[in-house]
Structure formats: C-alpha cells, structure tokens
Design an enzyme around this catalytic site. Structure first.
Site, PDB file in Angstrom:
ATOM      1  N   LYS A 124       5.154 -12.744  20.290  1.00 61.33           N
ATOM      2  CA  LYS A 124       4.063 -12.352  19.400  1.00 61.33           C
ATOM      3  C   LYS A 124       2.904 -13.345  19.447  1.00 61.33           C
ATOM      4  CE  LYS A 124       6.870  -9.766  16.124  1.00 61.33           C
ATOM      5  NZ  LYS A 124       8.106 -10.593  16.052  1.00 61.33           N
ATOM      6  N   GLU A 141      10.742 -23.830  19.403  1.00 60.13           N
ATOM      7  CA  GLU A 141      11.723 -22.722  19.373  1.00 60.13           C
ATOM      8  C   GLU A 141      11.740 -21.977  20.720  1.00 60.13           C
ATOM      9  OE1 GLU A 141      11.342 -19.963  15.883  1.00 60.13           O
ATOM     10  OE2 GLU A 141      10.907 -18.460  17.416  1.00 60.13           O
ATOM     11  N   TYR A 142      10.561 -21.683  21.247  1.00 56.64           N
ATOM     12  CA  TYR A 142      10.476 -20.974  22.539  1.00 56.64           C
ATOM     13  C   TYR A 142      11.216 -21.755  23.628  1.00 56.64           C
ATOM     14  CZ  TYR A 142       6.919 -17.266  21.754  1.00 56.64           C
ATOM     15  OH  TYR A 142       6.243 -16.136  21.374  1.00 56.64           O
ATOM     16  N   SER A 157       9.532 -20.395   7.929  1.00 56.49           N
ATOM     17  CA  SER A 157      10.480 -20.118   9.011  1.00 56.49           C
ATOM     18  C   SER A 157      11.859 -19.783   8.466  1.00 56.49           C
ATOM     19  CB  SER A 157      10.598 -21.337   9.930  1.00 56.49           C
ATOM     20  OG  SER A 157      11.611 -21.102  10.883  1.00 56.49           O
ATOM     21  N   ALA A 175      -0.478 -11.260  10.761  1.00 53.56           N
ATOM     22  CA  ALA A 175      -1.527 -12.255  11.030  1.00 53.56           C
ATOM     23  C   ALA A 175      -2.672 -11.595  11.786  1.00 53.56           C
ATOM     24  CB  ALA A 175      -0.937 -13.396  11.853  1.00 53.56           C
ATOM     25  N   GLY A 213      13.322 -16.386   9.365  1.00 54.38           N
ATOM     26  CA  GLY A 213      13.618 -14.964   9.543  1.00 54.38           C
ATOM     27  C   GLY A 213      14.011 -14.323   8.220  1.00 54.38           C
ATOM     28  N   LYS A 242       3.708 -24.967  11.813  1.00 51.29           N
ATOM     29  CA  LYS A 242       4.580 -23.802  12.066  1.00 51.29           C
ATOM     30  C   LYS A 242       4.423 -23.317  13.509  1.00 51.29           C
ATOM     31  CE  LYS A 242       7.470 -20.466  11.509  1.00 51.29           C
ATOM     32  NZ  LYS A 242       7.166 -19.286  12.183  1.00 51.29           N
ATOM     33  N   ARG A 248       0.851  -1.196   0.000  1.00 51.89           N
ATOM     34  CA  ARG A 248       0.000   0.000   0.000  1.00 51.89           C
ATOM     35  C   ARG A 248       0.888   1.248   0.000  1.00 51.89           C
ATOM     36  NH1 ARG A 248      -2.174  -0.609   6.246  1.00 51.89           N
ATOM     37  NH2 ARG A 248      -0.090  -0.721   7.128  1.00 51.89           N
ATOM     38  N   ARG A 272       8.921 -16.054  29.830  1.00 50.27           N
ATOM     39  CA  ARG A 272       8.944 -14.747  29.143  1.00 50.27           C
ATOM     40  C   ARG A 272       8.019 -13.766  29.857  1.00 50.27           C
ATOM     41  NH1 ARG A 272       9.381 -15.107  22.530  1.00 50.27           N
ATOM     42  NH2 ARG A 272      10.787 -16.889  22.425  1.00 50.27           N
ATOM     43  N   HIS A 294       6.405 -25.549  15.588  1.00 53.30           N
ATOM     44  CA  HIS A 294       7.812 -25.180  15.361  1.00 53.30           C
ATOM     45  C   HIS A 294       8.184 -24.047  16.315  1.00 53.30           C
ATOM     46  CE1 HIS A 294      10.760 -22.380  13.665  1.00 53.30           C
ATOM     47  NE2 HIS A 294      11.349 -23.422  13.080  1.00 53.30           N
ATOM     48  N   ASN A 295       7.320 -23.048  16.391  1.00 53.98           N
ATOM     49  CA  ASN A 295       7.617 -21.905  17.252  1.00 53.98           C
ATOM     50  C   ASN A 295       7.585 -22.273  18.729  1.00 53.98           C
ATOM     51  OD1 ASN A 295       7.605 -20.595  14.812  1.00 53.98           O
ATOM     52  ND2 ASN A 295       6.547 -18.796  15.568  1.00 53.98           N
TER      53      ASN A 295
HETATM   54  C1  6PG Z   1      10.696 -18.305  12.396  1.00 48.28           C
HETATM   55  C2  6PG Z   1      10.352 -17.642  13.679  1.00 48.28           C
HETATM   56  C3  6PG Z   1       9.517 -16.455  13.431  1.00 48.28           C
HETATM   57  C4  6PG Z   1       9.493 -15.559  14.635  1.00 48.28           C
HETATM   58  C5  6PG Z   1       8.241 -15.510  15.368  1.00 48.28           C
HETATM   59  C6  6PG Z   1       8.266 -15.739  16.837  1.00 48.28           C
HETATM   60  O1  6PG Z   1      10.419 -19.486  12.344  1.00 48.28           O
HETATM   61  O2  6PG Z   1      11.256 -17.662  11.513  1.00 48.28           O
HETATM   62  O3  6PG Z   1       9.664 -18.509  14.531  1.00 48.28           O
HETATM   63  O4  6PG Z   1       8.299 -16.860  12.928  1.00 48.28           O
HETATM   64  O5  6PG Z   1      10.595 -15.529  15.357  1.00 48.28           O
HETATM   65  O6  6PG Z   1       7.819 -14.242  15.065  1.00 48.28           O
HETATM   66  O7  6PG Z   1       8.390 -14.540  17.473  1.00 48.28           O
HETATM   67  P1  6PG Z   1       8.127 -14.187  18.984  1.00 48.28           P
HETATM   68  O8  6PG Z   1       9.309 -14.656  19.741  1.00 48.28           O
HETATM   69  O9  6PG Z   1       8.067 -12.681  18.918  1.00 48.28           O
HETATM   70  O10 6PG Z   1       6.831 -14.760  19.419  1.00 48.28           O
END
Ligand code: 6PG
Length: 467
Positions: free
Chosen positions: A262, A195-196, A133, A81, A135, A188, A34, A289, A191-192
């Site tokens: 997020k 990741e956490y 995923s 999202a 970044g 996904k 936009r 967190r 996955h996150n």
């Molecule tokens: C990825 C990450 C990406 C991101 C998320 C999580 O796979 O590339 O998971 O999607 O880091 O935004 O972010 P938060 O830590 O802010 O929840």
C-alpha cells in the site's frame, strides 16, 4: 445524552476495533460512518460488536456526531490515507471550534501531515498525525501508538491513547509523544519499512529452505529459532502460516506468489534518498514485492531459461540462523538511522530508546531484539557503536556470506540478505572505489574531487583531455 469524551470517524477494520477498545476502557465514545448502501454492513457489523456496558453512540450525520462530543473535541479519523483526509477535514471544519483536536490515525505520509498541521494551526484547530500499528487484533486489544504533534496536545490525549495501547514488559503504555509535526507518521512509516524488510527476510529464508524442505520442516526450524533471541511476532505468525492446512492442503501453497503493497515501504525508501541516508534492505524488500508482481513475465522467462541447480547439499541451519540474526540487526540499524537523520534534519529531537520501547508490544515488528534495543539506545545512538552488537556482526559475517552463496547455488533470489551483507562490507571498508566515481565525474563534468594528500574540503580538477 451524555457527551462523548472521544469520537472516531470511520468504522473500517481499524476504526471499529479502536472504538470498541476505547469503549471497553470505560470511555464514552461517539462514532461516525457515512451512510451509503455499500457501507450499510459496516454499521450493522459494528453495532453487533458493541457489548453490554459499553457507551457507544453511532452517528451517520457528521454535524450530530460533532455536537455529541465534549469540548475541546477529540476526533480520531480512521479513514483511507490521502485525499480522503483533506476531504473529511474540509467537511468537518465548519462544525469544529477553536482548540479541538483532529487526529489522523491512518498511514498518512508525514509531509502531508506537516502540511495539515500548519494549515489547521491557522484556524486554531490542532491536527495530530498518529501512527497506529498492530492490525485488527492490535487495534482491539492494544496497539502500539505513535502520536506526533505538540506536547500540550499530547497531554490532553494521553489518558485516552495510553489506556487503549498495548503495555510493555514494565506495564507502561506502548504509546509515547513522538515529537512535533508529522514525526508520528514518519516513525510509523519507518516501522513499516522495517516490517517490509523483516517480512522479506523470512520470505527469502522460506524460499531457500523450501527447495528441499516441507512447510512443516521449515515451521519446526522457525519454532526453534523463535525460542531464542530471534523471537518475534513476524516469526511467530510465519510459523502459524506455514502450518495452516485447509482440507489437508497447506493454505500457503494455494496462495499466488504476487505480493501487494500500500505504499509505506516505498515511501521509506524514497525518504532515505531525500534525507541522504541508506535503507538498502527496505528498498530491496520493496523491489522484491514489485518483482513478484510481474508473475506472468516471470513465468514466461522461466520457460526460456535453463536452470542449472548445482546444490543438493543439506542446509546448515545454524548458519542460516546466524545469517538471519545478522540481517535483522542491519535492518533495524538502517531503520533507526533514518529516524535519527529525520530527527536531526527537522529538529524533532526524537528519542530512539522510547521508540524502541513502544515497539516492544502491540506492533508488527515487536521482538526480543526490539526489547534489547531499548537499552542499546539509552547508551548509543546507533547499533554499530554497541560493542556486543558489533562483535555479534563480526562473528556472524561468515554465516551470511555462506548463506548468500547457498542461495546462489540453489538459484534463489536473496536480495534482502545481500543488501544487509553489502551494506556491512561497504560500511566497514577503509577504501571504496568511489575515487573512480569522482574521477569519472570530474572527467566528463569538471565536478572536481578531493585528494588523499590534501585537507578535506579542498577541491581539485584535472585536465583529463591533455596528454
Ligand atoms: C501495522 C501495519 C499496517 C499494514 C500496512 C502495510 O503496523 O499494523 O504496518 O499498517 O500492514 O498497511 O501494508 P502493505 O504491506 O499493504 O503496504
């Protein structure tokens, strides 16, 4: 003007890098962003990144953008999202034709994706939820891609998505058709969640080690680990972070200890509750967190509490390494258990080995262990059924127990390690105190219970009030 083969909406960090990735693979790409004063720089920055030979057309008018795409149109939405996805879809709809494919590449909630798939199906527009995923640099050089939706749609998209995806050790794309509906976004999300927990494990180790070691010492320890079976992207970047200095000062030491999020971690945690499965490690990581974010309250409390730090003994690094290995296995075990449960609940028929494979490169949780997991899931549907992994956990149990004790002696919060250990202990306990829970439920609510000496499924009630 040549019609573009693929369109991308949204030139934020991920959208612009993915567009350039498509263009660098020789696709004709149309992009839309936009035109508002606050986002003028986004368009300028993007234009500056287009290299010679790339075929990229930039649009700020949605109708022109859609008209520039060959049919059936393939449009990747890389926008925030949530409600923005519905809003943009609504605006796009009048310009779309039957058979066009809308792809949501953001971190959307899988239940929203299920809903969008169903709604757009009625209009003969295909909606695909696609986890991505890696970044910014992954998006540009090769992310791990988790597309959900019908197999037929995936066939149309595969040449594009597989071309831009990272490649595994065998040279195959880290992109595979995950399954129907919102399964791509579900995977996904997990996955996150993994990741956490993985990030929090490293943070807890750093917290413990930093009671007596410098950032450089910790980096050296992690460097050694990273040459072993513990090798991972997150460990690798943690080493870089620990070593990074600006003006002779460690950057890490200047960062406020308040972790953001997020939402995808808490979605994973809530999903475990909804599906009746367990993800104590992800949940512990999410709560850690949240606790970190109560900075001012923590500071105030810390002034009121006398800390009796009992330990100044030197750390057994080998023990911590084994504890970390133990906790990582449990973390991935809980994550894949969630995926398996969703697969059964929603009839998604998810392939755990393929999911592990596309997570071996491009994504944030790529690791040596993930590579080994491909084989594990070819034979078993969970890590604990693998004899070698079970033996490893058994042999590492004393290490995690002692590491947790060390964290207590040093008064360092270690919730994610605790969660791994408690899960393991409970899951391998022949008897748990749940008989008392059942008795309490029956006492105050006549909820009934099963008996040890009667067939399963037969329920009893005791009149607890009679003497
Ligand atoms: C990825 C990450 C990406 C991101 C998320 C999580 O796979 O590339 O998971 O999607 O880091 O935004 O972010 P938060 O830590 O802010 O929840």
């Amino acid at each position: 003007m040549k019609q573009a083969e693929i369109g991308v909406i949204g030139l934020g960090v991920m959208g612009s890098s993915l567009s350039l990735n498509f263009a660098s693979k020789g696709f004709n790409v149309s992009v839309y962003n936009r035109l508002i004063p606050e986002e003028k720089h986004v368009l300028d920055n993007f234009s500056n990144r287009i290299e010679e030979g790339m075929s990229v057309n930039i649009f700020t008018d949605l109708e022109d953008f859609v008209a520039s795409l060959e049919r059936p149109r393939k449009i990747l939405m890389m926008i925030k999202a949530g409600s923005a996805i519905d809003a943009v879809t609504e605006v796009l709809l009048p310009f779309l034709s039957e058979g066009d494919v809308l792809i949501d590449g953001g971190n959307s909630h899988y239940l929203d994706t299920n809903r969008r798939v169903a709604v757009l199906k009625q209009k003969n527009i295909h909606f695909m939820g696609c986890g991505i995923s890696g970044g910014e640099s992954g998006a540009l050089k090769g992310p791990s891609i988790m597309p959900g939706g019908t197999k037929d749609n995936y066939k149309h998209l595969a040449p594009f998505l597989e071309a831009i995806a990272a490649k595994d050790k065998q040279g195959l794309a880290c992109c595979t058709h995950i399954g129907p509906e919102g399964s791509g976004h579900f995977v996904k999300m997990i996955h996150n969640g993994i990741e956490y927990a993985e990030m929090q494990l490293l943070a807890e180790l750093y917290g413990l080690l930093s009671t007596s070691k410098t950032n450089e010492d910790i980096a050296q320890i992690f460097k050694t680990w990273n040459t072993t079976y513990l090798n991972s992207y997150l460990l690798e970047i943690t080493i870089d972070i620990l070593e990074k200095k600006e003006n002779e000062v460690y950057v890490l030491d200047t960062i406020l200890d308040k972790a953001g999020n997020k939402g995808t971690g808490s979605w994973s945690a809530k999903t475990a509750f909804n599906l009746g499965t367990v993800n104590t490690m992800m949940s512990a990581a999410v709560f850690a967190r949240y606790i970190s974010s109560f900075k001012s309250r923590r500071v105030a409390m810390s002034k009121r509490i006398y800390k009796n730090i009992e330990s100044n003994e030197s750390f057994d690094i080998d023990m911590l390494e084994r504890a970390y290995r133990f906790a990582r296995i449990i973390n991935q075990h809980q994550g894949f258990e969630l995926i398996k449960e969703a697969s059964n609940t929603y009839n998604w028929d998810l392939n755990l080995s393929e999911i592990a494979r596309i997570w071996t490169n491009g994504c944030i949780i790529r690791s040596k262990f993930m590579e080994d997991s491909i084989t594990v899931f070819k034979v078993h549907d969970n890590y604990l059924d693998s004899k070698s992994i079970l033996e490893q956990l058994i042999s590492d149990e004393p290490a995690i127990k002692q590491s947790i004790m060390l964290s207590m002696l040093n008064r360092v919060a270690f919730d994610t390690f605790w969660a791994a250990y408690s899960y393991w202990v409970a899951m391998s306990s022949k008897k748990l105190p749940a008989n008392l829970i059942q008795a309490q439920r029956d006492y105050f609510g006549a909820h009934t219970y099963e008996r040890v000496d009667a067939p399963e499924g037969q329920f009893f009630h005791t009149n607890w009030y009679s003497s």
